[in-house]
Design a protein around this motif. Structure first.
Motif, short mmCIF file in Angstrom:
data_model
loop_
_atom_site.label_atom_id
_atom_site.label_comp_id
_atom_site.label_asym_id
_atom_site.label_seq_id
_atom_site.Cartn_x
_atom_site.Cartn_y
_atom_site.Cartn_z
N TYR A 35 0.82 -1.22 0.00
CA TYR A 35 0.00 0.00 0.00
C TYR A 35 0.85 1.27 0.00
O TYR A 35 0.32 2.37 -0.01
N THR A 78 10.49 10.20 10.38
CA THR A 78 9.84 9.15 9.62
C THR A 78 10.61 8.94 8.31
O THR A 78 11.75 9.36 8.18
N GLY A 79 10.00 8.27 7.35
CA GLY A 79 10.67 8.02 6.08
C GLY A 79 9.63 7.68 5.02
O GLY A 79 8.49 8.12 5.14
N GLY A 80 9.98 6.82 4.15
CA GLY A 80 10.89 5.70 4.15
C GLY A 80 11.02 5.09 5.55
O GLY A 80 10.22 5.31 6.42
N PRO A 82 13.10 5.27 8.73
CA PRO A 82 14.13 6.14 9.31
C PRO A 82 15.34 5.37 9.84
O PRO A 82 16.46 5.87 9.81
N THR A 108 8.50 3.79 12.85
CA THR A 108 9.37 2.80 12.21
C THR A 108 8.60 1.53 11.91
O THR A 108 7.59 1.24 12.55
N ASN A 109 9.12 0.76 10.95
CA ASN A 109 8.49 -0.55 10.71
C ASN A 109 8.96 -1.59 11.72
O ASN A 109 8.51 -2.73 11.69
N SER A 131 4.91 0.29 13.18
CA SER A 131 3.84 -0.16 12.29
C SER A 131 3.80 -1.68 12.26
O SER A 131 4.85 -2.33 12.13
N ASN A 171 0.81 1.15 14.79
CA ASN A 171 -0.08 1.54 13.69
C ASN A 171 -0.37 0.34 12.79
O ASN A 171 0.56 -0.35 12.38
N VAL A 173 -2.38 -0.33 9.19
CA VAL A 173 -3.21 0.09 8.06
C VAL A 173 -4.18 -1.04 7.74
O VAL A 173 -3.76 -2.20 7.65
N GLU A 201 -7.25 3.97 8.36
CA GLU A 201 -7.96 3.74 7.09
C GLU A 201 -6.95 3.82 5.93
O GLU A 201 -6.13 4.75 5.88
N PHE A 202 -7.02 2.87 5.05
CA PHE A 202 -6.17 2.83 3.86
C PHE A 202 -6.38 4.12 3.07
O PHE A 202 -7.50 4.45 2.68
N MET A 203 -5.27 4.85 2.83
CA MET A 203 -5.40 6.17 2.21
C MET A 203 -4.92 6.18 0.76
O MET A 203 -4.06 5.40 0.38
N VAL A 205 -2.81 7.93 -0.75
CA VAL A 205 -1.61 8.74 -0.89
C VAL A 205 -0.86 8.36 -2.17
O VAL A 205 -0.90 7.22 -2.59
N1 SAM Z 1 8.59 3.04 7.48
C1 SAM Z 1 7.98 3.55 8.66
C2 SAM Z 1 6.76 2.75 9.02
O1 SAM Z 1 6.25 2.00 8.20
O2 SAM Z 1 6.29 2.91 10.14
C3 SAM Z 1 7.67 5.02 8.60
C4 SAM Z 1 7.13 5.58 7.33
S1 SAM Z 1 5.52 5.02 6.88
C5 SAM Z 1 5.25 5.86 5.38
C6 SAM Z 1 4.50 5.87 8.06
C7 SAM Z 1 3.12 5.30 8.28
O3 SAM Z 1 2.36 5.51 7.10
C8 SAM Z 1 3.09 3.82 8.57
O4 SAM Z 1 2.39 3.57 9.78
C9 SAM Z 1 2.34 3.26 7.39
O5 SAM Z 1 1.60 2.13 7.74
C10 SAM Z 1 1.49 4.41 6.96
N2 SAM Z 1 1.05 4.32 5.56
C11 SAM Z 1 1.80 4.15 4.46
N3 SAM Z 1 1.02 4.09 3.35
C12 SAM Z 1 -0.26 4.23 3.77
C13 SAM Z 1 -1.53 4.24 3.10
N4 SAM Z 1 -1.64 4.12 1.77
N5 SAM Z 1 -2.64 4.42 3.85
C14 SAM Z 1 -2.55 4.57 5.19
N6 SAM Z 1 -1.39 4.57 5.87
C15 SAM Z 1 -0.26 4.39 5.18
#
Ligand code: SAM
Ligand code: SF4
Ligand code: SF4
Length: 343
Positions: A35, A78-80, A82, A108-109, A131, A171, A173, A201-203, A205
């Motif tokens: 996603y 955050t990142g990517g 981090p 972070t993941n 996450s 977190n 998704v 909620e799935f966004m 982005v």
């Molecule tokens: N890599 C780290 C992580 O996954 O936690 C930090 C960056 S990540 C982009 C930040 C958060 O954005 C994560 O919790 C991720 O699940 C969420 N995220 C990424 N794409 C998304 C989407 N399409 N809809 C909702 N949340 C999203």
């Protein structure tokens, strides 16, 4: 005589203060969540930023100090991912010294937390968000798409707890048909542990993640599905602009959150700016373009020049993408309904 306290808060065109800064330190990641960074787009040929394009830690800290002087209270790294940027604790050590910064955290993941949690804490990180989208290994591996098992992330969360990074938020998704069946398992796993789970909620982005409205599980439905097994009720927000809607377990075993940017957008309270790894400031997650701070950092601009540029960007900010999208989807739904009744 006491000095008058000067409130440097910047307000945008909709009277929203600038309070939160999210700093992305890298565009790279060791996951390929379907996603977020689908493999077909973020493959071996993808052109990631080169080192000299990234803001250095000194540049990030200089900007952060200026932003805090203009009202930022909270910074999230955050990142990517981090934790794939080299020696991230060195950045944290610099940021923590900024006078007036009240909260410094990181998303972070979790895959590299076992190795880094202690050092992050020693560097001055206060708390952390990890996450984790599923407890079922097959589902999680399908979602991260690089085969990292759930156990690695759970162990990372444990390492964060042992290191004293607290509170910990998790977190998840939620994508219909992908991991929504495991929501209750996730909730049950963290219930009563003090770790605060938030379903997102799935966004829609970016433009690459194949987003469709029917893949979104709206807050109302998520809450109903949790409530059916683990009774919950809505709780008060902690502060204006809090992104997650808080709910609490009726048995007193803690809270759970929902981030509902699709079904119940919160643009009216959005106090967040985002700084990209190459130094562009985005005033909305969905903004098509950023505002270039890197060239200003590198052309000899003074701190006052940078503060003035920030003010000029924030004061005209008018973004409210999610609210407009909701108005559109509601209008579309209304049209469907009208044609259905013969309008
Ligand atoms: N890599 C780290 C992580 O996954 O936690 C930090 C960056 S990540 C982009 C930040 C958060 O954005 C994560 O919790 C991720 O699940 C969420 N995220 C990424 N794409 C998304 C989407 N399409 N809809 C909702 N949340 C999203
Ligand atoms: Fe990487 Fe985080 Fe995006 Fe997953 S959500 S691909 S871990 S940046
Ligand atoms: Fe903030 Fe933009 Fe998200 Fe609205 S759509 S909450 S303005 S980031």
């Amino acid at each position: 005589m006491p000095y008058a306290v000067v409130d440097m808060t910047l307000f945008d065109a909709r009277q929203r203060p600038l309070r939160d800064l999210r700093i992305s330190v890298t565009d790279r990641c060791n996951f390929r969540c379907t996603y977020c960074m689908p493999k077909e787009i973020f493959g071996p040929d993808h052109a990631f930023l080169q080192r000299d394009e990234l803001l250095s830690y000194e540049e990030i800290t200089r900007l952060a100090r200026i932003f805090v002087s203009q009202g930022i209270e909270k910074i999230r790294l955050t990142g990517g991912e981090p934790l794939v940027r080299r020696d991230l604790p060195a950045l944290i050590e610099q940021l923590r010294t900024i006078p007036g910064l009240q909260d410094l955290t990181l998303t972070t993941n979790g895959s590299l937390l076992r190795q880094q949690a202690k050092r992050l804490k020693e560097a001055g990180l206060q708390r952390i968000t990890v996450s984790l989208d599923a407890l079922d290994d097959a589902t999680f591996k399908r979602m991260n798409d690089v085969g990292v098992p759930v156990a690695t992330v759970l162990d990372g969360i444990e390492a964060a707890r042992e290191a004293g990074l607290w509170p910990i938020k998790v977190n998840a998704v939620v994508e219909r048909g992908v991991n929504d069946a495991g929501m209750v398992d996730l909730a049950r796993h963290f219930k009563g542990t003090g770790v605060i789970l938030r379903f997102i909620e799935f966004m829609d982005v970016g433009t690459t993640n194949g987003w469709k409205l029917d893949r979104v599980v709206p807050l109302r439905e998520m809450a109903d599905r949790i409530n059916a097994d683990l009774p919950i009720e809505p709780a008060e927000a902690n502060y204006r602009g809090e992104v997650a809607k808080r709910w609490r377990y009726l048995d007193g075993s803690g809270e759970i959150g929902f981030i509902s940017s699709i079904s119940q957008p919160f643009c009216g309270d959005c106090t967040l700016a985002r700084l990209s790894p190459e130094g562009e400031l985005f005033t909305c997650l969905f903004a098509a373009r950023g505002h270039d701070f890197r060239s200003r950092l590198r052309d000899g601009s003074s701190d006052d020049d940078l503060a003035a540029y920030l003010a000029s960007v924030w004061r005209v900010r008018d973004d409210r993408y999610s609210e407009m999208r909701t108005a559109e989807t509601n209008a579309a739904a209304a049209r469907v309904e009208m044609s259905h009744i013969g309008g």
